[in-house]
Write a protein that holds these residues in place. Structure first.
Motif, PDB file in Angstrom:
ATOM      1  N   GLU A 273       0.837  -1.195   0.000  1.00  0.00           N
ATOM      2  CA  GLU A 273       0.000   0.000   0.000  1.00  0.00           C
ATOM      3  C   GLU A 273       0.878   1.253   0.000  1.00  0.00           C
ATOM      4  O   GLU A 273       0.672   2.178  -0.779  1.00  0.00           O
TER       5      GLU A 273
ATOM      6  N   VAL B  37       1.443   4.339  -2.843  1.00  0.00           N
ATOM      7  CA  VAL B  37       1.352   5.764  -2.486  1.00  0.00           C
ATOM      8  C   VAL B  37       2.615   6.486  -2.954  1.00  0.00           C
ATOM      9  O   VAL B  37       2.553   7.555  -3.556  1.00  0.00           O
TER      10      VAL B  37
ATOM     11  N   ARG C 143       2.737   6.918  -6.748  1.00  0.00           N
ATOM     12  CA  ARG C 143       1.857   7.993  -7.193  1.00  0.00           C
ATOM     13  C   ARG C 143       2.499   9.344  -6.903  1.00  0.00           C
ATOM     14  O   ARG C 143       2.462  10.253  -7.718  1.00  0.00           O
ATOM     15  N   ALA C 144       3.082   9.478  -5.722  1.00  0.00           N
ATOM     16  CA  ALA C 144       3.739  10.739  -5.350  1.00  0.00           C
ATOM     17  C   ALA C 144       4.915  11.005  -6.279  1.00  0.00           C
ATOM     18  O   ALA C 144       5.148  12.135  -6.718  1.00  0.00           O
TER      19      ALA C 144
ATOM     20  N   HIS D 120       3.703  12.182  -9.697  1.00  0.00           N
ATOM     21  CA  HIS D 120       3.176  13.537  -9.611  1.00  0.00           C
ATOM     22  C   HIS D 120       4.342  14.533  -9.624  1.00  0.00           C
ATOM     23  O   HIS D 120       4.338  15.516 -10.351  1.00  0.00           O
ATOM     24  N   THR D 121       5.351  14.227  -8.808  1.00  0.00           N
ATOM     25  CA  THR D 121       6.521  15.104  -8.711  1.00  0.00           C
ATOM     26  C   THR D 121       7.258  15.196 -10.038  1.00  0.00           C
ATOM     27  O   THR D 121       7.705  16.268 -10.450  1.00  0.00           O
TER      28      THR D 121
ATOM     29  N   ASP E 265      -1.169  11.335 -14.998  1.00  0.00           N
ATOM     30  CA  ASP E 265       0.217  11.801 -14.947  1.00  0.00           C
ATOM     31  C   ASP E 265       0.982  11.289 -16.167  1.00  0.00           C
ATOM     32  O   ASP E 265       1.768  12.014 -16.776  1.00  0.00           O
TER      33      ASP E 265
ATOM     34  N   VAL F 215      -0.338   9.111   6.966  1.00  0.00           N
ATOM     35  CA  VAL F 215      -0.562   8.559   5.629  1.00  0.00           C
ATOM     36  C   VAL F 215      -1.868   7.777   5.608  1.00  0.00           C
ATOM     37  O   VAL F 215      -2.680   7.916   4.688  1.00  0.00           O
TER      38      VAL F 215
ATOM     39  N   LEU G 248      -5.130   8.371   3.247  1.00  0.00           N
ATOM     40  CA  LEU G 248      -5.691   7.367   2.337  1.00  0.00           C
ATOM     41  C   LEU G 248      -7.168   7.125   2.631  1.00  0.00           C
ATOM     42  O   LEU G 248      -7.980   6.942   1.726  1.00  0.00           O
TER      43      LEU G 248
ATOM     44  N   LYS H 123      -6.576  14.640  -5.832  1.00  0.00           N
ATOM     45  CA  LYS H 123      -5.354  13.962  -6.255  1.00  0.00           C
ATOM     46  C   LYS H 123      -4.401  13.845  -5.076  1.00  0.00           C
ATOM     47  O   LYS H 123      -4.172  14.809  -4.355  1.00  0.00           O
ATOM     48  N   LEU H 124      -3.847  12.636  -4.932  1.00  0.00           N
ATOM     49  CA  LEU H 124      -2.855  12.418  -3.885  1.00  0.00           C
ATOM     50  C   LEU H 124      -1.529  12.975  -4.369  1.00  0.00           C
ATOM     51  O   LEU H 124      -1.049  12.604  -5.441  1.00  0.00           O
ATOM     52  N   ILE H 125      -0.953  13.884  -3.614  1.00  0.00           N
ATOM     53  CA  ILE H 125       0.332  14.470  -4.008  1.00  0.00           C
ATOM     54  C   ILE H 125       1.265  14.540  -2.805  1.00  0.00           C
ATOM     55  O   ILE H 125       0.813  14.459  -1.667  1.00  0.00           O
ATOM     56  N   PRO H 126       2.575  14.694  -3.053  1.00  0.00           N
ATOM     57  CA  PRO H 126       3.477  14.902  -1.911  1.00  0.00           C
ATOM     58  C   PRO H 126       3.102  16.249  -1.267  1.00  0.00           C
ATOM     59  O   PRO H 126       2.762  17.190  -1.988  1.00  0.00           O
TER      60      PRO H 126
ATOM     61  N   VAL I 172       2.227  13.101   2.457  1.00  0.00           N
ATOM     62  CA  VAL I 172       1.302  13.166   1.326  1.00  0.00           C
ATOM     63  C   VAL I 172       0.055  13.943   1.721  1.00  0.00           C
ATOM     64  O   VAL I 172      -0.330  13.993   2.882  1.00  0.00           O
TER      65      VAL I 172
END
Lengths: 198, 73
Positions: free
Chosen positions: A105, A109, A112-113, A116-117, A147, B11, B15, B29-32, B43
């Motif tokens: 999981e 995450v 995805r991060a 995005h970056t 993305d 986190v 979620l 949107k999930l972002i840092p 996040v």
């Protein structure tokens, strides 16, 4: 005219056999049993100056290649190693749909991060290669499709391993980029100036 | 397009919120977590500022605590 039966042969055998045959004759018909191979052969045809026709019959594909212009000199793959230019390309190698080990999981995450970056960076890789679980990121349902589409419109080539898509039986769900093969992937990795593998 | 972000304690809270808001059909949107916002959690959830009120309502209903910041554009 040569006919090659490549049924049951794993990637990149069909491409290698066809390329070898094209060094001796101008017309080659090759029989393969998977769609990814036909895509790879289309690309080979384009590189070798051949026209190509694919005919589907029951569970196999008959791929006919015919050279329409003599290649002038050594073929692409035999040419001497490319100039310094090729050595400055950054390649992104994604071998899983999660980043790191420990928690699946969390891995997803992080992935995805990461993507995005990546989208916010000024300088992007020239190509992103997806293998093994990584191909789950380029098919319908992937959490990073938007993305990836953004990266594609900005010129990043997105290559998904055909063998992997085939193995997971998700070839028809490819949603971004194109199907590639070990031959092209290995070449991209060795010609890279930098390889980033999250 | 102006964005806002919602930052949670952890986190797993992030979620959980993503699931709740997603199920409600909101576009998030999930972002840092943006660098200018320090936080315990790496996040965050980003959304169009226009939806801020809807999101705040839903989070309250779900009894989820969040810090919401507008991002400068």
């Amino acid at each position: 005219m040569k006919t090659i039966d490549a049924r049951g042969l794993a990637c990149p055998q069909p491409v290698l056999l066809t390329r070898k045959a094209l060094q001796e004759v101008d017309e080659v018909t090759i029989i393969v049993d998977n769609l990814a191979a036909t895509e790879n052969l289309r690309r080979l045809a384009s590189n070798e100056g051949c026209e190509v026709q694919v005919r589907a019959e029951k569970d196999v594909f008959h791929v006919a290649l015919r050279r329409i212009g003599r290649a002038a000199g050594p073929s692409q793959a035999e040419a001497p190693l490319p100039t310094a230019e090729a050595g400055t390309k950054t390649v992104l190698l994604v071998t899983s749909d999660g980043l790191g080990q420990g928690s699946q999981e969390l891995g997803q995450v992080l992935m995805r991060a990461f993507f995005h970056t990546l989208g916010e960076m000024k300088s992007l890789p020239s190509v992103a290669i997806f293998m093994n679980n990584g191909v789950k990121l380029t098919v319908n349902g992937s959490p990073i499709l938007e993305d990836l589409k953004n990266l594609a419109t900005r010129g990043v080539e997105l290559l998904s391993c055909g063998t992997c898509l085939n193995y997971f039986e998700i070839t028809d769900r490819l949603a971004v980029g194109r199907i590639s093969n070990m031959y092209e992937i290995a070449e991209a990795l060795f010609q890279a100036g930098k390889i980033v593998s999250p | 397009m102006s964005y806002s972000v919602a930052i949670f304690h952890s986190v797993s809270a992030t979620l959980r919120a993503e699931r709740v808001l997603g199920q409600a059909g909101l576009s998030i949107k999930l972002i840092p977590t943006p660098r200018q916002l320090s936080s315990d959690c790496g996040v965050a959830l980003r959304f169009e500022s226009a939806f801020r009120q809807d999101i705040e309502k839903l989070l309250t209903l779900a009894q989820m605590e969040a810090e919401i910041h507008d991002l400068a554009r």
